[in-house]
Scaffold this motif. Structure first.
Motif, mmCIF file in Angstrom:
data_model
loop_
_atom_site.group_PDB
_atom_site.id
_atom_site.type_symbol
_atom_site.label_atom_id
_atom_site.label_comp_id
_atom_site.label_asym_id
_atom_site.label_seq_id
_atom_site.Cartn_x
_atom_site.Cartn_y
_atom_site.Cartn_z
ATOM 1 N N GLY A 178 -16.638 -18.742 26.752
ATOM 2 C CA GLY A 178 -17.714 -19.643 27.159
ATOM 3 C C GLY A 178 -18.289 -20.442 26.009
ATOM 4 N N ARG A 179 -17.444 -20.907 25.133
ATOM 5 C CA ARG A 179 -17.922 -21.632 23.946
ATOM 6 C C ARG A 179 -18.250 -23.091 24.243
ATOM 7 N N THR A 180 -17.728 -23.611 25.324
ATOM 8 C CA THR A 180 -18.054 -24.982 25.701
ATOM 9 C C THR A 180 -19.062 -24.943 26.841
ATOM 10 N N PRO A 181 -19.829 -26.003 27.029
ATOM 11 C CA PRO A 181 -20.933 -25.971 28.000
ATOM 12 C C PRO A 181 -20.537 -25.617 29.431
ATOM 13 N N GLU A 182 -19.425 -26.164 29.929
ATOM 14 C CA GLU A 182 -19.076 -25.932 31.329
ATOM 15 C C GLU A 182 -18.771 -24.466 31.638
ATOM 16 N N PRO A 183 -17.839 -23.805 30.890
ATOM 17 C CA PRO A 183 -17.611 -22.374 31.179
ATOM 18 C C PRO A 183 -18.857 -21.525 30.911
#
Length: 147
Positions: A41-46
């Motif tokens: 979950g390092r990017t905003p969407e995940p």
């Protein structure tokens, strides 16, 4: 009051088992979601998707199940003649249930940290995922063996 508790005892026990199953399912799954959140979950969407799943699991399943477990468990404990407090098993079960409740609260705090982008590495959540299993073993052995 004790007559009433004795009358509803089988129903309270059945409800207690169902509530415990629901609570344990959440306690097993939420730390696993934390692992995925921390590692993928390092990017905003995940991260947002994991945060929604974690919040709903905690709010809609785990919190009500924990409350139902406690209320039905207390009704069982208050039923006269059910628990022999001179034995060790009710005390070990109580200690494990208190620890399980503490773990639940820890999970709620970790959910908030992850949502803020401040959670632990996935490895820590993998290790913490074993805590409810160990506590469950302590509870089940205490209740079934009655040492």
């Amino acid at each position: 009051m004790s007559d009433w508790l004795a009358l509803i005892y089988p129903y309270a026990k059945a409800f207690h088992v169902m509530a415990v199953i629901s609570w344990m399912a959440g306690l097993f799954y939420l730390p696993r979601l934390f692992v995925y959140h921390a590692e993928r979950g390092r990017t905003p969407e995940p991260a947002e998707s994991f945060a929604i799943m974690e919040a709903k699991l905690l709010r809609l399943i785990m919190n009500p199940a924990m409350i139902a477990t406690w209320l039905s468990g207390l009704s069982l404990v208050l039923t006269p003649g059910i628990v022999d407090w001179s034995m060790a098993w009710p005390w070990t079960k109580a200690a494990c249930v208190l620890a399980m409740t503490g773990f639940h609260m820890w999970c709620a705090g970790q959910r908030r940290l992850l949502e803020a982008g401040k959670g632990h590495p996935g490895r820590r959540y993998r290790l913490m995922n074993e805590v409810p299993t160990l506590l469950m073993v302590g509870i089940v052995v205490s209740v079934i063996v009655k040492f």
